[in-house]
Motif scaffolding. Structure first.
Motif, PDB file in Angstrom:
ATOM      1  N   GLY A 123      22.875  -2.216  67.620  1.00 37.57           N
ATOM      2  CA  GLY A 123      22.999  -3.219  66.554  1.00 37.57           C
ATOM      3  C   GLY A 123      22.290  -4.497  66.961  1.00 37.57           C
ATOM      4  O   GLY A 123      21.753  -4.604  68.072  1.00 37.57           O
ATOM      5  N   SER A 124      22.273  -5.458  66.044  1.00 39.91           N
ATOM      6  CA  SER A 124      21.559  -6.699  66.369  1.00 39.91           C
ATOM      7  C   SER A 124      22.500  -7.875  66.599  1.00 39.91           C
ATOM      8  O   SER A 124      22.070  -8.948  66.994  1.00 39.91           O
ATOM      9  CB  SER A 124      20.543  -7.036  65.274  1.00 39.91           C
ATOM     10  N   SER A 125      23.804  -7.688  66.395  1.00 39.21           N
ATOM     11  CA  SER A 125      24.722  -8.805  66.641  1.00 39.21           C
ATOM     12  C   SER A 125      24.716  -9.215  68.108  1.00 39.21           C
ATOM     13  O   SER A 125      24.754 -10.404  68.433  1.00 39.21           O
ATOM     14  CB  SER A 125      26.152  -8.412  66.248  1.00 39.21           C
ATOM     15  N   THR A 148      23.099 -19.529  55.703  1.00 43.34           N
ATOM     16  CA  THR A 148      22.438 -18.398  56.356  1.00 43.34           C
ATOM     17  C   THR A 148      23.494 -17.549  57.036  1.00 43.34           C
ATOM     18  O   THR A 148      24.695 -17.866  56.984  1.00 43.34           O
ATOM     19  CB  THR A 148      21.374 -18.883  57.363  1.00 43.34           C
ATOM     20  N   PHE A 149      23.068 -16.458  57.667  1.00 45.29           N
ATOM     21  CA  PHE A 149      23.981 -15.593  58.416  1.00 45.29           C
ATOM     22  C   PHE A 149      24.604 -16.423  59.537  1.00 45.29           C
ATOM     23  O   PHE A 149      23.899 -17.077  60.301  1.00 45.29           O
ATOM     24  CB  PHE A 149      23.206 -14.401  58.966  1.00 45.29           C
ATOM     25  N   GLU A 150      25.928 -16.388  59.635  1.00 43.98           N
ATOM     26  CA  GLU A 150      26.639 -17.371  60.456  1.00 43.98           C
ATOM     27  C   GLU A 150      26.757 -17.051  61.937  1.00 43.98           C
ATOM     28  O   GLU A 150      27.205 -17.893  62.713  1.00 43.98           O
ATOM     29  CB  GLU A 150      28.077 -17.549  59.936  1.00 43.98           C
ATOM     30  N   ASN A 195      16.536 -14.109  53.886  1.00 45.31           N
ATOM     31  CA  ASN A 195      17.736 -14.802  54.357  1.00 45.31           C
ATOM     32  C   ASN A 195      19.003 -14.130  53.830  1.00 45.31           C
ATOM     33  O   ASN A 195      19.089 -13.776  52.660  1.00 45.31           O
ATOM     34  CB  ASN A 195      17.676 -16.261  53.865  1.00 45.31           C
ATOM     35  N   ASN A 196      19.960 -13.939  54.696  1.00 40.65           N
ATOM     36  CA  ASN A 196      21.320 -13.581  54.276  1.00 40.65           C
ATOM     37  C   ASN A 196      22.072 -14.911  54.170  1.00 40.65           C
ATOM     38  O   ASN A 196      22.159 -15.622  55.171  1.00 40.65           O
ATOM     39  CB  ASN A 196      21.964 -12.661  55.331  1.00 40.65           C
ATOM     40  N   PRO A 197      22.559 -15.327  53.015  1.00 37.28           N
ATOM     41  CA  PRO A 197      22.921 -14.550  51.839  1.00 37.28           C
ATOM     42  C   PRO A 197      21.976 -14.665  50.636  1.00 37.28           C
ATOM     43  O   PRO A 197      22.264 -14.069  49.601  1.00 37.28           O
ATOM     44  CB  PRO A 197      24.247 -15.196  51.447  1.00 37.28           C
ATOM     45  N   VAL A 247      11.605 -11.346  67.609  1.00 35.14           N
ATOM     46  CA  VAL A 247      11.755 -10.772  66.273  1.00 35.14           C
ATOM     47  C   VAL A 247      12.839  -9.699  66.375  1.00 35.14           C
ATOM     48  O   VAL A 247      12.817  -8.861  67.279  1.00 35.14           O
ATOM     49  CB  VAL A 247      10.426 -10.175  65.769  1.00 35.14           C
ATOM     50  N   MET A 248      13.795  -9.761  65.465  1.00 31.95           N
ATOM     51  CA  MET A 248      14.970  -8.901  65.583  1.00 31.95           C
ATOM     52  C   MET A 248      15.146  -8.005  64.358  1.00 31.95           C
ATOM     53  O   MET A 248      14.930  -8.456  63.228  1.00 31.95           O
ATOM     54  CB  MET A 248      16.199  -9.809  65.729  1.00 31.95           C
ATOM     55  N   ARG A 249      15.503  -6.763  64.589  1.00 30.30           N
ATOM     56  CA  ARG A 249      15.738  -5.799  63.501  1.00 30.30           C
ATOM     57  C   ARG A 249      17.057  -5.074  63.714  1.00 30.30           C
ATOM     58  O   ARG A 249      17.534  -4.941  64.835  1.00 30.30           O
ATOM     59  CB  ARG A 249      14.630  -4.730  63.482  1.00 30.30           C
ATOM     60  N   THR A 250      17.569  -4.548  62.618  1.00 32.56           N
ATOM     61  CA  THR A 250      18.778  -3.723  62.699  1.00 32.56           C
ATOM     62  C   THR A 250      18.589  -2.481  61.837  1.00 32.56           C
ATOM     63  O   THR A 250      17.806  -2.487  60.877  1.00 32.56           O
ATOM     64  CB  THR A 250      20.014  -4.500  62.208  1.00 32.56           C
ATOM     65  N   PHE A 251      19.332  -1.424  62.174  1.00 36.18           N
ATOM     66  CA  PHE A 251      19.346  -0.221  61.337  1.00 36.18           C
ATOM     67  C   PHE A 251      20.569  -0.213  60.414  1.00 36.18           C
ATOM     68  O   PHE A 251      20.861   0.785  59.776  1.00 36.18           O
ATOM     69  CB  PHE A 251      19.328   1.031  62.236  1.00 36.18           C
ATOM     70  N   SER A 252      21.286  -1.340  60.373  1.00 34.54           N
ATOM     71  CA  SER A 252      22.527  -1.390  59.594  1.00 34.54           C
ATOM     72  C   SER A 252      22.297  -1.570  58.099  1.00 34.54           C
ATOM     73  O   SER A 252      23.242  -1.502  57.328  1.00 34.54           O
ATOM     74  CB  SER A 252      23.397  -2.557  60.072  1.00 34.54           C
ATOM     75  N   LYS A 253      21.062  -1.832  57.696  1.00 35.92           N
ATOM     76  CA  LYS A 253      20.832  -2.182  56.287  1.00 35.92           C
ATOM     77  C   LYS A 253      20.152  -1.021  55.571  1.00 35.92           C
ATOM     78  O   LYS A 253      20.799  -0.051  55.270  1.00 35.92           O
ATOM     79  CB  LYS A 253      20.051  -3.501  56.226  1.00 35.92           C
ATOM     80  N   ILE A 254      18.829  -1.083  55.328  1.00 29.82           N
ATOM     81  CA  ILE A 254      18.233  -0.017  54.509  1.00 29.82           C
ATOM     82  C   ILE A 254      18.407   1.358  55.156  1.00 29.82           C
ATOM     83  O   ILE A 254      18.469   2.371  54.464  1.00 29.82           O
ATOM     84  CB  ILE A 254      16.738  -0.302  54.212  1.00 29.82           C
ATOM     85  N   LEU A 260      26.725   3.321  62.952  1.00 26.24           N
ATOM     86  CA  LEU A 260      26.103   4.044  64.074  1.00 26.24           C
ATOM     87  C   LEU A 260      25.554   3.095  65.132  1.00 26.24           C
ATOM     88  O   LEU A 260      25.252   3.503  66.240  1.00 26.24           O
ATOM     89  CB  LEU A 260      24.982   4.972  63.558  1.00 26.24           C
ATOM     90  N   ARG A 261      25.387   1.831  64.790  1.00 33.59           N
ATOM     91  CA  ARG A 261      25.033   0.769  65.729  1.00 33.59           C
ATOM     92  C   ARG A 261      23.669   0.972  66.394  1.00 33.59           C
ATOM     93  O   ARG A 261      23.561   1.503  67.493  1.00 33.59           O
ATOM     94  CB  ARG A 261      26.106   0.601  66.816  1.00 33.59           C
ATOM     95  N   MET A 262      22.631   0.560  65.726  1.00 36.90           N
ATOM     96  CA  MET A 262      21.304   0.527  66.355  1.00 36.90           C
ATOM     97  C   MET A 262      20.524  -0.692  65.863  1.00 36.90           C
ATOM     98  O   MET A 262      20.584  -1.051  64.696  1.00 36.90           O
ATOM     99  CB  MET A 262      20.493   1.788  66.000  1.00 36.90           C
TER     100      MET A 262
HETATM  101  N1  PLP Z   1      21.425 -10.282  61.060  1.00 34.78           N
HETATM  102  C1  PLP Z   1      21.727 -10.411  59.780  1.00 34.78           C
HETATM  103  C2  PLP Z   1      20.907 -11.319  58.939  1.00 34.78           C
HETATM  104  C3  PLP Z   1      22.813  -9.745  59.220  1.00 34.78           C
HETATM  105  O1  PLP Z   1      23.110  -9.912  57.938  1.00 34.78           O
HETATM  106  C4  PLP Z   1      23.585  -8.906  60.063  1.00 34.78           C
HETATM  107  C5  PLP Z   1      24.763  -8.187  59.529  1.00 34.78           C
HETATM  108  O2  PLP Z   1      25.173  -8.319  58.430  1.00 34.78           O
HETATM  109  C6  PLP Z   1      23.217  -8.803  61.401  1.00 34.78           C
HETATM  110  C7  PLP Z   1      22.136  -9.495  61.868  1.00 34.78           C
HETATM  111  C8  PLP Z   1      24.004  -7.989  62.368  1.00 34.78           C
HETATM  112  O3  PLP Z   1      24.033  -6.665  62.039  1.00 34.78           O
HETATM  113  P1  PLP Z   1      24.235  -5.494  63.074  1.00 34.78           P
HETATM  114  O4  PLP Z   1      24.974  -5.999  64.253  1.00 34.78           O
HETATM  115  O5  PLP Z   1      24.964  -4.470  62.315  1.00 34.78           O
HETATM  116  O6  PLP Z   1      22.860  -5.060  63.469  1.00 34.78           O
END
Ligand code: PLP
Length: 395
Positions: A123-125, A148-150, A195-197, A247-254, A260-262
């Motif tokens: 994951g990217s957290s 933004t994402f907090e 940007n999230n949200p 630069v950061m990516r996650t597999f949690s979205k699309i 599954l955490r990647m």
């Molecule tokens: N970055 C952004 C902008 C997000 O919205 C999220 C999760 O909602 C994350 C990072 C972290 O996601 P994850 O840890 O599932 O990769």
């Protein structure tokens, strides 16, 4: 109890503790800093790190329609599912072949970055929080947008680094000039695009301006968690061209892999080494093979990714039409989320009203208390949302 603190400080390697103390953290801060690592497993959906919730995870919403947490409405792409299932059969081995290497090669093929510029993570957290600890300190703060994402801001507050939150521009980009002016000596500038949200894009030219003008020794972190939903140019090449960009990516979205955490980061090798020093590189060894295999097979599935994006766009278009008919205004989004302005109604109350209809919508941000984020789900999810909206929205 000094004994307890001593026990906890041992969880950070000596070298990491020396570095943290040389950057202005005190010995007393070490236990608190140590709690930041490994947040990936629980942090994701609500952006609230497990350690900030007293170790008690939020219960999963029981609503029939779940469009509150920016998850994907469906599971992994088919090649990813097949690869993960096949990997389960080889789960007796720590590494049947070079799965981590195969994943990095897939990133190289898609993003055009060298092998040693890629670090996979569950994951990217975790890398997001870790970047804050690696580059911010009591004397070098964090600058983020608002809203933004907090997670970056919360991590900085948790470890005692100053935080500046800078409102988006009127067209909902990150205001990079104001971000630099807000703290001209920050340790980290966090850019989330889309940007999230808000789902809005900060153009690469703005990001490059910030990279060119920021102070020496600070980093720019570009979080592209939602980029596949937008289909805009990505910042990967900056991770190679500049020494101070992540630069950061996650597999949690699309990719539909939140559980599954990647995820991964792209940045110059020295930055990866710096971010890994807190756990002696154990993160990279901790990736579950089915997740790794799923991500590798998904990343290169360009046609299926495009199809999923189109599916989201159809559901989003339907939703935007319905909101327009109801006279509601939204932020013009490029991603799988819509910010809806309820005018005078507190977003919390609207969220509670939707719960009575078994629809879980997203939260609001303090800067815009009458605005809720909803995630674009499947067409069926959005039809349920529209039916519920017609029941709860009377203004
Ligand atoms: N970055 C952004 C902008 C997000 O919205 C999220 C999760 O909602 C994350 C990072 C972290 O996601 P994850 O840890 O599932 O990769």
């Amino acid at each position: 109890m000094p004994g307890t603190i001593d026990l906890m400080t041992r969880t950070l390697p000596e070298e990491a503790q020396d570095d943290l103390q040389s950057r202005g953290y005190s010995r007393r801060d070490m236990a608190r800093l140590a709690t930041v690592f490994g947040v990936g497993a629980m942090a994701a959906s609500v952006g609230r790190p497990a350690w900030a919730s007293g170790g008690v995870p939020d219960p999963a919403p029981t609503a029939k329609t779940r469009i509150g947490a920016n998850e994907c409405w469906t599971g992994p792409l088919m090649p990813g599912r097949v690869a993960a299932q096949m990997m389960v059969e080889h789960g007796n081995r720590y590494s049947p072949k070079d799965e981590r290497g195969d994943f990095i090669k897939a990133v190289m093929a898609v993003e055009g970055v060298p092998y040693d510029h890629v670090a996979p993570w569950p994951g990217s957290s975790d890398p997001l929080s870790r970047a804050v600890v690696s580059y911010c300190s009591p004397t070098r703060g964090l600058v983020t947008a608002d809203p933004t994402f907090e997670l970056a801001g919360r991590t900085a507050e948790w470890v005692g680094a100053p935080v500046k939150r800078v409102p988006l521009t009127r067209d909902f980009r990150h205001d990079v000039k104001a971000m630099l002016a807000a703290d001209p000596n920050a340790g980290l500038y966090y850019i989330c695009t889309p940007n999230n949200p808000t789902g809005t894009i900060t153009p690469l030219e703005d990001i490059e301006w910030l990279i060119a003008h920021k102070p020496e020794g600070s980093m720019v972190l570009v979080d592209e968690a939602y980029t596949h939903f937008a289909g805009v140019p990505v910042a990967s090449s900056f991770a190679v061209k500049y020494k101070d960009v992540i630069v950061m990516r996650t597999f949690s979205k699309i990719f539909g892999m939140a559980g599954l955490r990647m995820g991964f980061i792209m940045t110059q090798p020295a930055n990866i080494a710096k971010m890994m020093r807190y756990d002696g590189g154990m993160q990279s060894g901790a990736l579950p093979l089915p997740s790794l295999a799923c991500a590798t097979a998904s990343l290169t599935a360009a046609t299926l990714i495009a199809q999923r994006k189109a599916e989201m766009e159809a559901a989003r278009g339907y939703t935007l039409d319905h909101l327009k008919k109801r006279g509601l205004t939204v932020v013009p989004t490029n991603a799988n989320m819509i910010m809806i302005d309820w005018k005078t109604k507190p977003a919390k109350d609207v969220q509670a009203a939707f719960r009575t209809q078994s629809v879980e919508i997203g939260r609001s941000w303090p800067i815009w208390p009458t605005v809720s984020r909803i995630t674009v789900g499947s067409m069926e999810d959005m039809q349920n949302f529209a039916i519920a909206l017609d029941k709860v929205w009377t203004a």
